[in-house]
Scaffold this active site. Structure first.
Site, PDB file in Angstrom:
ATOM      1  N   ASP A   1      -1.724  11.316   4.190  1.00 53.87           N
ATOM      2  CA  ASP A   1      -2.745  10.573   3.447  1.00 53.87           C
ATOM      3  C   ASP A   1      -3.551  11.585   2.634  1.00 53.87           C
ATOM      4  O   ASP A   1      -4.241  12.436   3.187  1.00 53.87           O
ATOM      5  CB  ASP A   1      -3.647   9.817   4.423  1.00 53.87           C
ATOM      6  CG  ASP A   1      -4.643   8.896   3.719  1.00 53.87           C
ATOM      7  OD1 ASP A   1      -5.027   9.192   2.566  1.00 53.87           O
ATOM      8  OD2 ASP A   1      -5.059   7.894   4.320  1.00 53.87           O
TER       9      ASP A   1
ATOM     10  N   LYS B   1      -9.818   4.101  -4.212  1.00 46.00           N
ATOM     11  CA  LYS B   1     -10.929   5.046  -4.153  1.00 46.00           C
ATOM     12  C   LYS B   1     -11.081   5.785  -5.488  1.00 46.00           C
ATOM     13  O   LYS B   1     -11.540   5.230  -6.457  1.00 46.00           O
ATOM     14  CB  LYS B   1     -10.709   6.015  -2.995  1.00 46.00           C
ATOM     15  CG  LYS B   1     -10.419   5.358  -1.640  1.00 46.00           C
ATOM     16  CD  LYS B   1     -11.573   4.577  -1.098  1.00 46.00           C
ATOM     17  CE  LYS B   1     -11.461   4.286   0.395  1.00 46.00           C
ATOM     18  NZ  LYS B   1     -10.406   3.335   0.787  1.00 46.00           N
TER      19      LYS B   1
ATOM     20  N   TYR C   1      -7.307   7.329   9.369  1.00 49.35           N
ATOM     21  CA  TYR C   1      -8.062   6.173   8.896  1.00 49.35           C
ATOM     22  C   TYR C   1      -7.933   5.030   9.897  1.00 49.35           C
ATOM     23  O   TYR C   1      -6.826   4.629  10.260  1.00 49.35           O
ATOM     24  CB  TYR C   1      -7.493   5.804   7.536  1.00 49.35           C
ATOM     25  CG  TYR C   1      -8.009   4.579   6.854  1.00 49.35           C
ATOM     26  CD1 TYR C   1      -9.369   4.372   6.662  1.00 49.35           C
ATOM     27  CD2 TYR C   1      -7.109   3.640   6.347  1.00 49.35           C
ATOM     28  CE1 TYR C   1      -9.823   3.248   5.983  1.00 49.35           C
ATOM     29  CE2 TYR C   1      -7.554   2.518   5.666  1.00 49.35           C
ATOM     30  CZ  TYR C   1      -8.914   2.317   5.495  1.00 49.35           C
ATOM     31  OH  TYR C   1      -9.353   1.200   4.831  1.00 49.35           O
TER      32      TYR C   1
ATOM     33  N   ARG D   1       7.726  -9.302  -9.503  1.00 51.53           N
ATOM     34  CA  ARG D   1       7.282  -8.702  -8.240  1.00 51.53           C
ATOM     35  C   ARG D   1       7.743  -7.258  -8.090  1.00 51.53           C
ATOM     36  O   ARG D   1       7.112  -6.448  -7.406  1.00 51.53           O
ATOM     37  CB  ARG D   1       7.799  -9.543  -7.062  1.00 51.53           C
ATOM     38  CG  ARG D   1       7.210  -9.121  -5.707  1.00 51.53           C
ATOM     39  CD  ARG D   1       7.659 -10.010  -4.569  1.00 51.53           C
ATOM     40  NE  ARG D   1       9.081  -9.868  -4.281  1.00 51.53           N
ATOM     41  CZ  ARG D   1       9.985 -10.793  -4.523  1.00 51.53           C
ATOM     42  NH1 ARG D   1       9.641 -11.937  -5.094  1.00 51.53           N
ATOM     43  NH2 ARG D   1      11.255 -10.594  -4.214  1.00 51.53           N
TER      44      ARG D   1
END
Length: 399
Positions: free
Chosen positions: A185, A210, A113, A60
């Site tokens: 961002d 993206k 966003y 993890r």
């Protein structure tokens, strides 16, 4: 073998070798939960250092392929270190979990966003954190909104859906003078066309879903830091939330990084050509693209960015939603769907008015967001032309 890349190499050259080791061109996929140790002492050392950069302890926390990808993202962003998380939204929210505590005040760009905005209002704020939104064009005047309890300022430039360009250096300087952290961002520019850390931000986040992945087939987020001291709190917070990134998704993202510069150049030139055509087209009230001189933030964009990408918006000369629906449904080369950054062109109708508090969206007409993919520009322009005509927005003209 580890490839040695000259510090003077162009970004496109640096990305080809960043984070690569061994004798394979592509980074191998390592699927693992349990990692084995030779001795108890080795296991104890790994446990003690499990939040440190590059320590293998348990699946993890990451394996060598994940760390190699993070190293490559640091090259892209000009960062001291980076962290991969399961999605772009996870990357947006993680700094708040890591650094913001009850009683703190945070400032959020009003054009952030929308899923991130919702998380800040519905999750972060319920932990007794005051969330305040600010006009993204505020620049250095943001100092007037900073209080003794202000802990973090969250920027997004250009803004989501409406593409306002923020004065990152001015906001970062005002924040640093008051001991306030800045998070930006950077999904639109990716680090290839803008490096917020070099402009003064403390943390740059991306939805690697993206442009980095680039093929609309994996979800991933990244956080890049200007100071390695910020990495451990982020890794600890990621552990609290149980974040883990799929090695298969990391493989796709690492592969996408190698072709990112070439793809972005095609997105850039295609979008500018389509946006310029739209500016002279009947039926288009306004085109909102930071790379166009008509954009109100063009001077800031030109100062801080080295290029533009494939995402922009236009205001259609339409107030009737049914007419706007006819336009988008008439498009043949543009998919209708969320996200962007892949090879395909996309479109989406939007109404920013419901997600603003510090500013108001009062534009007459219908906002339509476009992502210009890798199709031939002439085909896209012809498609837009016929769709505008189908919606009753003037006669079809030659592309």
């Amino acid at each position: 073998m580890t490839r040695q890349i000259s510090e003077r190499a162009a970004p496109s050259t640096a990305l080809l070798g960043a984070g690569r080791s061994g004798n394979t061109v592509a980074q191998p996929i390592r699927r693992a939960s349990t990692l084995l140790f030779d001795t108890v002492a080795d296991l104890d050392r790994a446990k003690a250092a499990r939040f440190d950069k590059g320590t293998e302890f348990y699946g993890r926390f990451g394996t060598r392929d994940v760390f190699a990808f993070e190293e490559a993202v640091s090259v892209l962003e000009g960062a001291e270190a980076s962290l991969a998380v399961p999605s772009g939204l996870a990357a947006c929210v993680l700094p708040f979990v890591a650094f913001v505590k009850p009683g703190d005040h945070v400032l959020i760009a009003d054009t952030a966003y929308e899923p991130a905005r919702t998380s800040f209002v519905q999750y972060i704020a319920r932990n007794n954190v005051e969330v305040e939104f600010y006009d993204p064009t505020i620049g250095a005047e943001i100092s007037e909104l900073i209080r003794p309890e202000t802990r973090l300022i969250y920027l997004e430039s250009p803004g989501s859906m409406t593409f306002e360009v923020q004065d990152i250096p001015a906001i970062a300087a005002a924040a640093r003078a008051r001991g306030v952290m800045t998070v930006c961002d950077n999904t639109w520019a990716t680090g290839y066309f803008c490096r917020p850390l070099a402009l003064g931000a403390d943390i740059s986040v991306q939805a690697a879903t993206k442009y980095i992945v680039g093929h609309s087939d994996a979800m991933l987020g990244t956080l890049s830091v200007a100071d390695t001291e910020l990495l451990t709190p982020l890794r600890q917070a990621a552990n609290w939330l149980g974040y883990h990134v799929s090695p298969d998704d990391v493989f796709l993202a690492a592969r996408g990084l190698r072709t990112l510069p070439a793809r972005l150049e095609l997105h850039r030139t295609g979008a500018l050509e389509v946006a310029s055509w739209m500016e002279s087209r009947p039926g288009i009230r306004r085109v909102i693209h930071p790379g166009l001189s008509s954009h109100s933030g063009h001077a800031l964009w030109k100062r801080d960015f080295t290029g533009s990408t494939g995402l922009f918006a236009a205001v259609l000369d339409i107030t009737d939603r049914a007419q706007a629906v006819r336009f988008v449904e008439a498009l043949r080369h543009f998919g209708l769907g969320f996200s962007w950054g892949g090879f395909e062109s996309l479109t989406l109708l939007g109404d920013p008015s419901g997600a603003r508090t510090a500013t108001r969206w009062t534009e007459t007409g219908t906002l339509c967001r476009f992502h210009i993919g890798l199709e031939a520009v002439a085909d896209l322009i012809g498609d837009l032309d016929q769709a505008l005509a189908s919606a009753g927005l003037g006669e079809t003209v030659a592309a």
